[in-house]
Design an enzyme around this catalytic site. Structure first.
Site, PDB file in Angstrom:
ATOM      1  CE  LYS A   1       9.054   7.140 -31.891  1.00 31.18           C
ATOM      2  NZ  LYS A   1       8.375   7.430 -30.610  1.00 31.18           N
TER       3      LYS A   1
ATOM      4  CD  GLU B   1       8.602  22.099 -38.309  1.00 30.20           C
ATOM      5  OE1 GLU B   1       8.937  23.058 -37.588  1.00 30.20           O
ATOM      6  OE2 GLU B   1       8.320  22.224 -39.503  1.00 30.20           O
TER       7      GLU B   1
ATOM      8  CB  CYS C   1       8.666  23.856 -30.107  1.00 32.33           C
ATOM      9  SG  CYS C   1       7.218  23.921 -31.145  1.00 32.33           S
TER      10      CYS C   1
HETATM   11  P1  NAD Z   1      12.127  14.040 -27.991  1.00 33.79           P
HETATM   12  O1  NAD Z   1      13.127  14.490 -28.949  1.00 33.79           O
HETATM   13  O2  NAD Z   1      12.578  13.327 -26.785  1.00 33.79           O
HETATM   14  O3  NAD Z   1      11.099  13.047 -28.708  1.00 33.79           O
HETATM   15  C1  NAD Z   1      10.379  13.433 -29.859  1.00 33.79           C
HETATM   16  C2  NAD Z   1      10.074  12.195 -30.666  1.00 33.79           C
HETATM   17  O4  NAD Z   1      11.296  11.714 -31.211  1.00 33.79           O
HETATM   18  C3  NAD Z   1       9.493  11.051 -29.836  1.00 33.79           C
HETATM   19  O5  NAD Z   1       8.539  10.350 -30.593  1.00 33.79           O
HETATM   20  C4  NAD Z   1      10.721  10.188 -29.578  1.00 33.79           C
HETATM   21  O6  NAD Z   1      10.417   8.844 -29.315  1.00 33.79           O
HETATM   22  C5  NAD Z   1      11.459  10.353 -30.888  1.00 33.79           C
HETATM   23  N1  NAD Z   1      12.879  10.065 -30.819  1.00 33.79           N
HETATM   24  C6  NAD Z   1      13.734  10.255 -29.788  1.00 33.79           C
HETATM   25  N2  NAD Z   1      14.968   9.822 -30.117  1.00 33.79           N
HETATM   26  C7  NAD Z   1      14.893   9.359 -31.393  1.00 33.79           C
HETATM   27  C8  NAD Z   1      15.832   8.774 -32.287  1.00 33.79           C
HETATM   28  N3  NAD Z   1      17.100   8.557 -31.939  1.00 33.79           N
HETATM   29  N4  NAD Z   1      15.415   8.417 -33.522  1.00 33.79           N
HETATM   30  C9  NAD Z   1      14.121   8.622 -33.893  1.00 33.79           C
HETATM   31  N5  NAD Z   1      13.192   9.139 -33.076  1.00 33.79           N
HETATM   32  C10 NAD Z   1      13.568   9.517 -31.838  1.00 33.79           C
HETATM   33  O7  NAD Z   1      11.237  15.307 -27.666  1.00 33.79           O
HETATM   34  P2  NAD Z   1      10.034  15.433 -26.642  1.00 33.79           P
HETATM   35  O8  NAD Z   1      10.612  15.442 -25.276  1.00 33.79           O
HETATM   36  O9  NAD Z   1       8.974  14.429 -26.971  1.00 33.79           O
HETATM   37  O10 NAD Z   1       9.454  16.880 -27.038  1.00 33.79           O
HETATM   38  C11 NAD Z   1      10.028  18.035 -26.606  1.00 33.79           C
HETATM   39  C12 NAD Z   1      10.913  18.638 -27.659  1.00 33.79           C
HETATM   40  O11 NAD Z   1      10.200  18.761 -28.884  1.00 33.79           O
HETATM   41  C13 NAD Z   1      11.351  20.039 -27.335  1.00 33.79           C
HETATM   42  O12 NAD Z   1      12.706  20.212 -27.639  1.00 33.79           O
HETATM   43  C14 NAD Z   1      10.500  20.915 -28.234  1.00 33.79           C
HETATM   44  O13 NAD Z   1      11.012  22.149 -28.541  1.00 33.79           O
HETATM   45  C15 NAD Z   1      10.359  20.066 -29.414  1.00 33.79           C
HETATM   46  N6  NAD Z   1       9.170  20.457 -30.176  1.00 33.79           N
HETATM   47  C16 NAD Z   1       9.340  21.111 -31.352  1.00 33.79           C
HETATM   48  C17 NAD Z   1       8.239  21.512 -32.086  1.00 33.79           C
HETATM   49  C18 NAD Z   1       8.389  22.218 -33.398  1.00 33.79           C
HETATM   50  O14 NAD Z   1       7.429  22.261 -34.161  1.00 33.79           O
HETATM   51  N7  NAD Z   1       9.528  22.781 -33.714  1.00 33.79           N
HETATM   52  C19 NAD Z   1       6.973  21.267 -31.604  1.00 33.79           C
HETATM   53  C20 NAD Z   1       6.831  20.599 -30.394  1.00 33.79           C
HETATM   54  C21 NAD Z   1       7.957  20.187 -29.693  1.00 33.79           C
END
Ligand code: NAD
Length: 490
Positions: free
Chosen positions: A181, A256, A290
């Site tokens: 997803k 992550e 991130c």
């Molecule tokens: P987000 O958490 O809003 O979404 C990430 C993914 O999770 C999306 O596909 C979203 O639809 C899904 N998601 C959201 N709520 C969910 C739930 N309740 N159950 C299952 N899936 C769910 O994050 P974003 O805005 O897309 O990305 C930014 C964030 O991602 C930042 O906090 C960043 O630090 C983090 N990030 C971390 C890494 C890493 O490797 N550590 C890499 C890139 C981004």
């Protein structure tokens, strides 16, 4: 406006379909979602989203496919992943156009970073499938590393293709079957990726794509009783929800999550090299990484020089239409991110940090689009919100220190522990500081990106590691077979 790759996806019906069991198929879900070009704030397309029933279909397909895929010769898996790698490279320009449109990456960044590093994860996965010792003999036993099963893979929008390949590559190399997803905000690169998977000739059901929102499709993927593992890259908020949903069925959960990475500049560092490199790393991808080193921790006696070099480095950034070849930085990816960055810049000013450049509002001449001003604050105190909370925008905090002891304490004064940098001429001193920083990666003097370096977080940055051999092992179970070697009868 005609956008060739998008016109093709639309006319092939791809924007209205999911990829399940080797087929493009209409979702059971009825929700549609506009995809907004962050440089114009206008919708360029609408995509169909799946729902929990679509997750059921995809998981069932993945379960059926697992029987053969998990047992086939890993070299066969390597061959398919190798074909996928070649197709991603062959279609690199289309992927770059798609990523630039869906999340606003400057086209030069999409071409030089977003796509090639994404392809690297597939190359590494191909090689690991070919070379990894899935069984070793030890102490009279066989230790077998077997695929964990059906995996739910949930990815964000910031490095959309890269985050997909970092999960799909190793999970398929391990012999798992998957349901992906992608972020609902960056659907195009994921659709193109699913087309490449199909063209690479993977067996039906090995890879499935279900578009959808986190609270709906993501939640169903996290709690599904027939899923063995869920891997999420995203915010700490979403990572916690995934772990909670996965707990009742005792799935493995890899997370992550967020970061607030420090860049410790030691007193002997070559500032003319370290500061511009630190600004570039902190603001790469418009700060939407991130592990971006957004806290520059600097010796107080060299603060003025650091400030001058940081402002100079920011003045060389070109924030412009991401389609322009000269843009180094496009807009941030979406309205929520735009609002977030504005709010945090205002919080920094209100808390008394000293604004060196940038600030709230859009850059001059850009009245429309989610453009933000690359911003540097100095005299930031480690307890301020801008020093503690992930901003995910081009906002750099310069935090002065008096002793190296204090610099280490500042570096570790965060709930996160994902990335970190140390700069210094005396390698021994830099190594000593690196050893004391609590994070999954530490970079000494800006080495090149290494696809074999395990990546992941301490503390609230997550659990587990991606990339390279550690990334493959995330998707493996360990089985000890005792009595494997026949004993000589007495
Ligand atoms: P987000 O958490 O809003 O979404 C990430 C993914 O999770 C999306 O596909 C979203 O639809 C899904 N998601 C959201 N709520 C969910 C739930 N309740 N159950 C299952 N899936 C769910 O994050 P974003 O805005 O897309 O990305 C930014 C964030 O991602 C930042 O906090 C960043 O630090 C983090 N990030 C971390 C890494 C890493 O490797 N550590 C890499 C890139 C981004």
């Amino acid at each position: 406006m005609s956008i060739p790759f998008l016109d093709r996806l639309r006319s092939a019906g791809r924007l209205d379909q999911l990829f399940i069991d080797g087929q493009w198929t209409a979702p059971r879900g009825t929700t549609r979602m506009p995809v907004v070009d962050p440089s114009t704030e206008e919708a360029v397309a609408e995509v169909a989203l799946g729902n929990a029933q679509d997750v059921d279909r995809a998981v069932a397909a993945a379960r059926r496919a697992f029987a053969d895929w998990s047992c086939c010769d890993p070299k066969e898996r390597a061959e398919k992943i190798g074909r996928l790698h070649a197709l991603v490279l062959e279609r690199a320009e289309t992927f770059a156009q798609a990523i630039s449109l869906e999340m606003g990456a400057a086209i030069a960044t999409a071409r030089s970073a977003q796509v090639p590093v994404a392809a690297e994860h597939l190359r590494v996965a191909r090689d690991l499938a070919r070379d990894y010792a899935f069984m070793v003999r030890r102490d009279g036993m066989a230790i077998v590393r077997e695929p964990i099963g059906v995996c739910s893979l949930i990815t964000p929008w910031n490095w959309p293709l890269y985050q997909i390949t970092a999960k799909v590559g190793p999970s398929l190399a391990a012999g798992c079957t998957v349901v992906l997803k992608p972020s609902e905000l960056s659907p195009f690169s994921a659709i193109l990726f699913a087309e490449a998977v199909q063209d690479a000739g993977f067996p039906d059901g090995v890879f499935n794509l279900v578009a959808g929102e986190g609270h709906d499709v993501g939640a169903a993927m996290s709690s599904h009783p027939d899923v063995d593992m869920v891997s999420i890259t995203g915010s700490t908020r979403a990572g916690i929800l995934v772990a909670q949903a996965a707990a009742p069925t005792v799935k493995r959960v890899a997370q992550e999550l967020g970061g607030k990475s420090p860049n410790v500049i030691l007193p002997d560092a070559d500032l003319a090299r370290a500061v511009p490199a630190g600004v570039a790393a902190g603001m790469r991808n418009v700060g939407q990484s991130c592990s971006a080193p957004t806290r520059m921790v600097v010796p107080r006696e060299r603060l003025a020089e650091v400030e001058r070099l940081a402002v100079e480095a920011v003045s060389r950034l070109v924030v412009a239409d991401p389609r322009s070849e000269s843009a180094t930085h496009g807009p941030v990816a979406n309205r929520a991110q735009f609002v977030r960055v504005q709010e945090m810049v205002e919080a920094g000013i209100a808390e008394g940090a000293r604004l060196l450049c940038g600030g709230s509002g859009r850059p001059d001449g850009l009245a429309r689009g989610f453009y933000v001003r690359p911003t540097v604050f100095s005299d930031v105190h480690t307890r301020m919100r801008i020093a503690q909370e992930e901003i995910f925008g081009p906002v750099l905090c310069i935090i002065p220190y008096d002793t190296v002891e204090e610099a280490v304490a500042i570096a570790n004064d965060t709930v996160y522990g994902l990335g970190a940098h140390v700069q210094g001429e005396d390698l021994g001193a830099a190594r000593a500081v690196a050893a004391r920083i609590r994070s999954g990666q530490v970079h000494i003097n800006n080495p090149a990106w290494n696809p074999h370096a395990p990546f992941g977080g301490y503390k609230r940055s997550g659990n587990g590691r991606e990339y390279g051999v550690e990334g493959l092992q995330e998707y493996l179970e360990t089985k000890a077979i005792l009595g494997y070697e026949a004993k000589e009868s007495a």
